[in-house]
Write a protein that holds these residues in place. Structure first.
Motif, PDB file in Angstrom:
ATOM      1  N   LEU A  62       0.832  -1.205   0.000  1.00 56.92           N
ATOM      2  CA  LEU A  62       0.000   0.000   0.000  1.00 56.92           C
ATOM      3  C   LEU A  62       0.866   1.254   0.000  1.00 56.92           C
ATOM      4  O   LEU A  62       0.576   2.235  -0.707  1.00 56.92           O
ATOM      5  CB  LEU A  62      -0.925  -0.009   1.214  1.00 56.92           C
ATOM      6  CG  LEU A  62      -1.950  -1.153   1.281  1.00 56.92           C
ATOM      7  CD1 LEU A  62      -2.617  -1.185   2.650  1.00 56.92           C
ATOM      8  CD2 LEU A  62      -2.995  -1.003   0.185  1.00 56.92           C
ATOM      9  N   GLU A  63       1.913   1.243   0.795  1.00 58.61           N
ATOM     10  CA  GLU A  63       2.807   2.402   0.897  1.00 58.61           C
ATOM     11  C   GLU A  63       3.537   2.661  -0.418  1.00 58.61           C
ATOM     12  O   GLU A  63       3.834   3.810  -0.751  1.00 58.61           O
ATOM     13  CB  GLU A  63       3.836   2.176   2.003  1.00 58.61           C
ATOM     14  CG  GLU A  63       3.251   2.048   3.391  1.00 58.61           C
ATOM     15  CD  GLU A  63       4.185   1.307   4.348  1.00 58.61           C
ATOM     16  OE1 GLU A  63       5.408   1.293   4.080  1.00 58.61           O
ATOM     17  OE2 GLU A  63       3.699   0.726   5.330  1.00 58.61           O
ATOM     18  N   ARG A  64       3.847   1.588  -1.154  1.00 55.98           N
ATOM     19  CA  ARG A  64       4.653   1.726  -2.367  1.00 55.98           C
ATOM     20  C   ARG A  64       3.824   1.908  -3.637  1.00 55.98           C
ATOM     21  O   ARG A  64       4.359   1.840  -4.737  1.00 55.98           O
ATOM     22  CB  ARG A  64       5.555   0.497  -2.512  1.00 55.98           C
ATOM     23  CG  ARG A  64       6.555   0.328  -1.394  1.00 55.98           C
ATOM     24  CD  ARG A  64       7.559   1.479  -1.342  1.00 55.98           C
ATOM     25  NE  ARG A  64       8.480   1.279  -0.247  1.00 55.98           N
ATOM     26  CZ  ARG A  64       9.576   0.520  -0.319  1.00 55.98           C
ATOM     27  NH1 ARG A  64       9.870  -0.103  -1.441  1.00 55.98           N
ATOM     28  NH2 ARG A  64      10.356   0.395   0.727  1.00 55.98           N
ATOM     29  N   GLY A  65       2.512   2.095  -3.487  1.00 52.98           N
ATOM     30  CA  GLY A  65       1.717   2.479  -4.645  1.00 52.98           C
ATOM     31  C   GLY A  65       1.036   1.353  -5.388  1.00 52.98           C
ATOM     32  O   GLY A  65       0.505   1.585  -6.481  1.00 52.98           O
ATOM     33  N   ARG A 259      -1.183  15.622   8.396  1.00 55.16           N
ATOM     34  CA  ARG A 259      -1.743  15.503   7.048  1.00 55.16           C
ATOM     35  C   ARG A 259      -0.751  15.937   5.969  1.00 55.16           C
ATOM     36  O   ARG A 259      -0.915  15.602   4.789  1.00 55.16           O
ATOM     37  CB  ARG A 259      -3.048  16.287   6.925  1.00 55.16           C
ATOM     38  CG  ARG A 259      -2.931  17.784   6.857  1.00 55.16           C
ATOM     39  CD  ARG A 259      -4.297  18.377   6.467  1.00 55.16           C
ATOM     40  NE  ARG A 259      -4.257  19.809   6.305  1.00 55.16           N
ATOM     41  CZ  ARG A 259      -4.542  20.679   7.258  1.00 55.16           C
ATOM     42  NH1 ARG A 259      -4.884  20.256   8.459  1.00 55.16           N
ATOM     43  NH2 ARG A 259      -4.495  21.976   7.028  1.00 55.16           N
ATOM     44  N   ASN A 260       0.286  16.674   6.346  1.00 54.01           N
ATOM     45  CA  ASN A 260       1.305  17.094   5.379  1.00 54.01           C
ATOM     46  C   ASN A 260       2.609  16.327   5.549  1.00 54.01           C
ATOM     47  O   ASN A 260       3.658  16.749   5.052  1.00 54.01           O
ATOM     48  CB  ASN A 260       1.580  18.596   5.528  1.00 54.01           C
ATOM     49  CG  ASN A 260       0.388  19.442   5.134  1.00 54.01           C
ATOM     50  OD1 ASN A 260      -0.221  19.215   4.096  1.00 54.01           O
ATOM     51  ND2 ASN A 260       0.046  20.414   5.966  1.00 54.01           N
ATOM     52  N   ALA A 261       2.555  15.181   6.217  1.00 52.26           N
ATOM     53  CA  ALA A 261       3.779  14.463   6.585  1.00 52.26           C
ATOM     54  C   ALA A 261       4.603  14.040   5.376  1.00 52.26           C
ATOM     55  O   ALA A 261       5.836  14.084   5.413  1.00 52.26           O
ATOM     56  CB  ALA A 261       3.431  13.245   7.438  1.00 52.26           C
ATOM     57  N   LEU A 262       3.965  13.609   4.282  1.00 51.40           N
ATOM     58  CA  LEU A 262       4.722  13.159   3.107  1.00 51.40           C
ATOM     59  C   LEU A 262       5.533  14.297   2.501  1.00 51.40           C
ATOM     60  O   LEU A 262       6.718  14.128   2.174  1.00 51.40           O
ATOM     61  CB  LEU A 262       3.766  12.571   2.061  1.00 51.40           C
ATOM     62  CG  LEU A 262       3.185  11.193   2.373  1.00 51.40           C
ATOM     63  CD1 LEU A 262       2.102  10.830   1.352  1.00 51.40           C
ATOM     64  CD2 LEU A 262       4.273  10.125   2.391  1.00 51.40           C
ATOM     65  N   VAL A 263       4.918  15.460   2.378  1.00 46.95           N
ATOM     66  CA  VAL A 263       5.628  16.604   1.786  1.00 46.95           C
ATOM     67  C   VAL A 263       6.701  17.106   2.738  1.00 46.95           C
ATOM     68  O   VAL A 263       7.826  17.424   2.318  1.00 46.95           O
ATOM     69  CB  VAL A 263       4.641  17.730   1.444  1.00 46.95           C
ATOM     70  CG1 VAL A 263       5.378  18.916   0.817  1.00 46.95           C
ATOM     71  CG2 VAL A 263       3.576  17.223   0.496  1.00 46.95           C
ATOM     72  N   CYS A 273      10.518   5.972   1.412  1.00 45.68           N
ATOM     73  CA  CYS A 273       9.993   4.720   1.965  1.00 45.68           C
ATOM     74  C   CYS A 273       9.773   4.843   3.470  1.00 45.68           C
ATOM     75  O   CYS A 273       8.785   4.308   4.012  1.00 45.68           O
ATOM     76  CB  CYS A 273      10.946   3.566   1.658  1.00 45.68           C
ATOM     77  SG  CYS A 273      12.662   3.833   2.179  1.00 45.68           S
ATOM     78  N   CYS A 274      10.645   5.549   4.151  1.00 43.83           N
ATOM     79  CA  CYS A 274      10.521   5.715   5.600  1.00 43.83           C
ATOM     80  C   CYS A 274       9.375   6.665   5.944  1.00 43.83           C
ATOM     81  O   CYS A 274       8.624   6.432   6.898  1.00 43.83           O
ATOM     82  CB  CYS A 274      11.832   6.225   6.187  1.00 43.83           C
ATOM     83  SG  CYS A 274      13.243   5.106   5.915  1.00 43.83           S
ATOM     84  N   THR A 275       9.245   7.732   5.155  1.00 52.82           N
ATOM     85  CA  THR A 275       8.145   8.665   5.390  1.00 52.82           C
ATOM     86  C   THR A 275       6.800   7.989   5.173  1.00 52.82           C
ATOM     87  O   THR A 275       5.864   8.155   5.973  1.00 52.82           O
ATOM     88  CB  THR A 275       8.263   9.885   4.460  1.00 52.82           C
ATOM     89  OG1 THR A 275       9.533  10.506   4.654  1.00 52.82           O
ATOM     90  CG2 THR A 275       7.183  10.897   4.751  1.00 52.82           C
ATOM     91  N   ALA A 276       6.674   7.187   4.116  1.00 52.81           N
ATOM     92  CA  ALA A 276       5.411   6.505   3.840  1.00 52.81           C
ATOM     93  C   ALA A 276       5.070   5.514   4.946  1.00 52.81           C
ATOM     94  O   ALA A 276       3.909   5.409   5.367  1.00 52.81           O
ATOM     95  CB  ALA A 276       5.485   5.790   2.493  1.00 52.81           C
ATOM     96  N   SER A 323      12.374   0.134   8.176  1.00 42.83           N
ATOM     97  CA  SER A 323      12.837  -1.081   8.844  1.00 42.83           C
ATOM     98  C   SER A 323      14.249  -0.807   9.311  1.00 42.83           C
ATOM     99  O   SER A 323      14.905   0.133   8.842  1.00 42.83           O
ATOM    100  CB  SER A 323      12.802  -2.289   7.904  1.00 42.83           C
ATOM    101  OG  SER A 323      13.929  -2.290   7.043  1.00 42.83           O
ATOM    102  N   PHE A 324      14.729  -1.609  10.236  1.00 45.70           N
ATOM    103  CA  PHE A 324      16.099  -1.418  10.690  1.00 45.70           C
ATOM    104  C   PHE A 324      17.110  -1.931   9.669  1.00 45.70           C
ATOM    105  O   PHE A 324      18.321  -1.821   9.884  1.00 45.70           O
ATOM    106  CB  PHE A 324      16.307  -2.105  12.037  1.00 45.70           C
ATOM    107  CG  PHE A 324      15.653  -1.373  13.180  1.00 45.70           C
ATOM    108  CD1 PHE A 324      15.898  -0.031  13.388  1.00 45.70           C
ATOM    109  CD2 PHE A 324      14.791  -2.027  14.048  1.00 45.70           C
ATOM    110  CE1 PHE A 324      15.303   0.663  14.433  1.00 45.70           C
ATOM    111  CE2 PHE A 324      14.191  -1.353  15.108  1.00 45.70           C
ATOM    112  CZ  PHE A 324      14.444  -0.005  15.301  1.00 45.70           C
TER     113      PHE A 324
END
Length: 449
Positions: A62-65, A259-263, A273-276, A323-324
């Motif tokens: 889901l995170e990767r589209g 709500r603006n976390a990705l930007v 990847c970490c932000t998503a 992930s670590f």
């Protein structure tokens, strides 16, 4: 040719009617193999496993589209299905259930979200509040400490405190900014320190969010930030060599950091990847819970524990890695360490390359001379890690004495679902777990036996 469908997990499904390529996750391939499948831009993913293994594969898709993710009906609890549905909605994806008898169906989104991979957060935070001011109860949250263990702790030497790296810069995020890895630097600083911080970055413009300085407290153990608490006033400051970027980051923060976390993550130079993965979370307030979630995700996806991402010892990167074993996060950390003076870089690298028994932001233990042998960890000694969200002095001292009694003279650490054991040639010491079930072994840097 149509984009492929990918199959993730170990369960058996039939895709005889699939139109186009079907790519299957190879057994034992781990995160690298899953990443290779996602790089093929699949039109759909079928997750055949349940539990953490299946949950984090579905969330990753889901995170990767991936536009459509299909779960095997009955593989997950209803709560976990609804949590994945909430994540699908937040990323604009579709989530389905399927079995051969009933076919496809959409998963409804529930009103309550769950933090998969972490201890039960509400009970954990309640236990922390109820134990406040009682040093023995606070020190033993999540552990079964009876009268015999209290007596042993009173007689024990406190576990030694881990030595800091001499002269190491307090905020390594500023090193990453100086390296050019961050378009914008974001810091929460005491109001009285703002001008000193600004002076360290003379070529950068500064923009402030929430101009009224609000007091900020960090809750012991959980690491939750509590704004408006009694304490020293702090400010949210954004720095950039491009003034418009600093101003934009501050404005987005004021409009809503969630709500603006990705930007915002992109502006701060965090790996997408970490932000998503961070945006996907049900709750981002409890810093200790984020360590548990990241560890659970790392294991579920078959990733490694990269020493430079050992957030329990020192946060080299300011964001929560997806992930670590995230190579993108590790690359940012590597550039930070490479920019340090050689003696500091070497000392920090050694400090990070140690396994950790992590309870929360106030109680974590690094194991010296450690070797991982299957499910057991052989170690020579242990040290108490300085806490980013410390307990009060009496509680911390009792925690160090309790853990000093437990880890005394080294041995073999074994972690089970119901407790922890240290075994030696002539002894076995055991600390049971209670609810909330706290305690996570993080195998950073432990050599394999």
């Amino acid at each position: 040719m149509r984009q492929p469908v990918i199959l993730l997990g170990k369960g058996d499904v039939s895709l005889a009617a699939a139109d186009g390529d079907v790519l299957v996750e190879p057994e034992g391939g781990g995160l690298e193999a899953i990443e290779a499948l996602l790089a093929r831009s699949p039109r759909a993913a079928v997750v055949t496993a349940g539990g953490d293994e299946g949950f984090f594969r579905a969330s990753l898709c889901l995170e990767r589209g991936v536009k459509a993710v299909v779960l095997r009906r009955g593989a997950f609890s209803e709560a976990h299905e609804k949590e994945l549905a909430a994540r699908a909605r937040s990323f604009g994806r579709e989530l389905f259930l399927h079995d051969d008898s009933r076919g496809y169906g959409r998963v409804p989104t529930g009103s309550e979200r769950v933090q998969v991979g972490a201890p039960e957060v509400a009970a954990w935070e309640t236990a922390a509040r109820e134990a406040g001011g009682q040093s023995r109860r606070t020190a033993a949250i999540g552990l079964d400490v009876d009268a015999a263990w209290e007596e042993a702790a009173e007689a024990a030497q406190p576990l030694p405190m881990d030595a800091p790296v001499p002269g190491l810069f307090e905020n390594l995020e500023e090193v990453a900014f100086t390296n050019g890895d961050k378009p914008v630097l974001y810091l929460v600083v005491p109001a009285r320190s703002l001008e000193a911080v600004r002076a360290r970055h003379p070529g950068a413009a500064m923009a402030l969010a929430r101009a009224e300085a609000a007091p900020l407290a960090v809750e012991g153990a959980t690491g939750r930030r509590i704004e408006g608490a009694s304490g020293e006033a702090t400010v949210h400051a954004f720095f950039s060599t491009t003034p418009a970027l600093a101003a934009r980051a501050a404005s987005l923060w004021e409009q809503g950091s969630s709500r603006n976390a990705l930007v915002i993550g992109e502006l701060l130079g965090y790996p997408p990847c970490c932000t998503a993965a961070f945006v996907a979370l049900a709750d981002r307030r409890n810093n200790a819970a984020l360590v548990y979630v990241t560890a659970a995700r790392t294991r579920a996806l078959g990733a490694s524990f990269h020493p430079l991402l050992d957030v329990a010892v020192r946060r080299v990167v300011p964001f929560t890695p997806c992930s670590f074993g995230c190579e993108r996060a590790a690359a940012v950390a590597s550039r930070v360490v490479a920019a340090l003076p050689r003696a500091q870089a070497e000392a920090l690298t050694r400090a990070l390359a140690r396994p950790v028994l992590y309870f929360d932001e106030a109680r974590a233990v690094a194991l010296e001379g450690a070797r991982v042998d299957g499910a057991a960890i052989l170690f020579e000694s242990a040290v108490f890690l300085p806490a980013p969200a410390p307990l009060d002095p009496d509680s911390e001292r009792f925690a160090r004495k309790l853990l000093g009694a437990f880890f005394k003279d080294g041995g073999t650490l074994v972690c089970t679902d119901d407790g922890f054991e240290v075994r030696g040639a002539s002894f076995t010491r055991r600390l049971g777990r209670t609810s909330p079930r706290l305690g996570e072994f993080l195998p950073f840097g432990g050599s394999s036996g």
